[in-house]
Design an enzyme around this catalytic site. Structure first.
Site, PDB file in Angstrom:
ATOM      1  N   ASP A 281      -5.982  46.025  51.299  1.00 59.14           N
ATOM      2  CA  ASP A 281      -4.723  46.504  50.740  1.00 59.14           C
ATOM      3  C   ASP A 281      -3.712  45.386  50.992  1.00 59.14           C
ATOM      4  O   ASP A 281      -3.117  45.316  52.062  1.00 59.14           O
ATOM      5  CB  ASP A 281      -4.302  47.808  51.415  1.00 59.14           C
ATOM      6  CG  ASP A 281      -2.970  48.322  50.907  1.00 59.14           C
ATOM      7  OD1 ASP A 281      -2.628  48.048  49.735  1.00 59.14           O
ATOM      8  OD2 ASP A 281      -2.262  49.011  51.675  1.00 59.14           O
TER       9      ASP A 281
ATOM     10  N   GLU B 205      -7.199  45.817  46.222  1.00 59.53           N
ATOM     11  CA  GLU B 205      -6.291  46.592  45.383  1.00 59.53           C
ATOM     12  C   GLU B 205      -5.453  45.645  44.533  1.00 59.53           C
ATOM     13  O   GLU B 205      -5.037  44.582  44.995  1.00 59.53           O
ATOM     14  CB  GLU B 205      -5.384  47.478  46.233  1.00 59.53           C
ATOM     15  CG  GLU B 205      -4.643  48.512  45.415  1.00 59.53           C
ATOM     16  CD  GLU B 205      -3.976  49.567  46.265  1.00 59.53           C
ATOM     17  OE1 GLU B 205      -4.489  50.688  46.310  1.00 59.53           O
ATOM     18  OE2 GLU B 205      -2.949  49.239  46.886  1.00 59.53           O
TER      19      GLU B 205
ATOM     20  N   ASP C 224      -1.803  51.252  56.097  1.00 59.45           N
ATOM     21  CA  ASP C 224      -2.355  50.105  55.369  1.00 59.45           C
ATOM     22  C   ASP C 224      -3.867  50.028  55.544  1.00 59.45           C
ATOM     23  O   ASP C 224      -4.603  49.747  54.598  1.00 59.45           O
ATOM     24  CB  ASP C 224      -1.709  48.792  55.836  1.00 59.45           C
ATOM     25  CG  ASP C 224      -0.232  48.720  55.518  1.00 59.45           C
ATOM     26  OD1 ASP C 224       0.142  48.956  54.351  1.00 59.45           O
ATOM     27  OD2 ASP C 224       0.564  48.455  56.443  1.00 59.45           O
TER      28      ASP C 224
END
Length: 169
Positions: free
Chosen positions: A7, A67, A139
């Protein structure tokens, strides 16, 4: 197969590592790579790359999911996120690790079953899919969700290719 999920973020990049064997998933590790806001951009990006490289070596990662950039109203924030993401992708590329890229809606769809899921729903499903996991913040939870998504996509691709007839020569 050991799968890494990322992420990306310039201030904090979440990471999660799982092992995927068929449909079974197991947690290996998760955490965050933080950079100091007082450091110059180049130093922050170098730190991200160095820390990711250490994770790749320590855990023998063979595939990664990252991502995609979420574009928001603050162009400067989006640009910094894109630079951090580029650094992470370059580090994976240098190691020749194949990468899957997933939009936030794809991750939510894969983990919860709906692309409109709330963060709390995603995190709850990550805990359900990886029993006993101790998550190092939101996160890291998002990164584990990306790793799960990537593992599902890899399993589907393997299953699909196994069902496809081989071309005649």
């Amino acid at each position: 197969m050991i799968v890494l999920g990322l992420d990306p973020g310039l201030g904090t990049t979440g990471w999660g590592i799982i092992v995927a064997e068929g449909n079974r998933l197991a947690h290996i590790a998760n955490g965050r790579i933080a950079t100091r806001t007082t450091d110059p951009l180049a130093a922050r990006l170098a730190h991200l790359g160095e820390q990711l490289n250490q994770l790749l070596i320590a855990h023998d990662v063979v595939s990664a999911g990252v991502e995609e950039v979420f574009v928001n109203s603050n162009g400067q924030s989006t640009l910094k996120l894109a630079q951090a993401r580029g650094c992470l992708l370059a580090t994976l590329g240098f190691k020749r690790i194949p990468v899957g890229e997933y939009a936030p809606r794809q991750v939510k769809q894969a983990v919860v079953g709906t692309g409109a899921a709330e963060k709390t729903q995603v995190h709850a499903m990550v805990k359900r899919l990886l029993p006993g996991v101790q998550i190092d913040g939101s996160d890291a939870a998002d990164a584990l969700a990306v790793a799960i998504t990537h593992a599902h996509h890899l399993a589907t691709a393997r299953h699909t290719s196994a069902l496809s007839p081989s071309p005649r020569t």
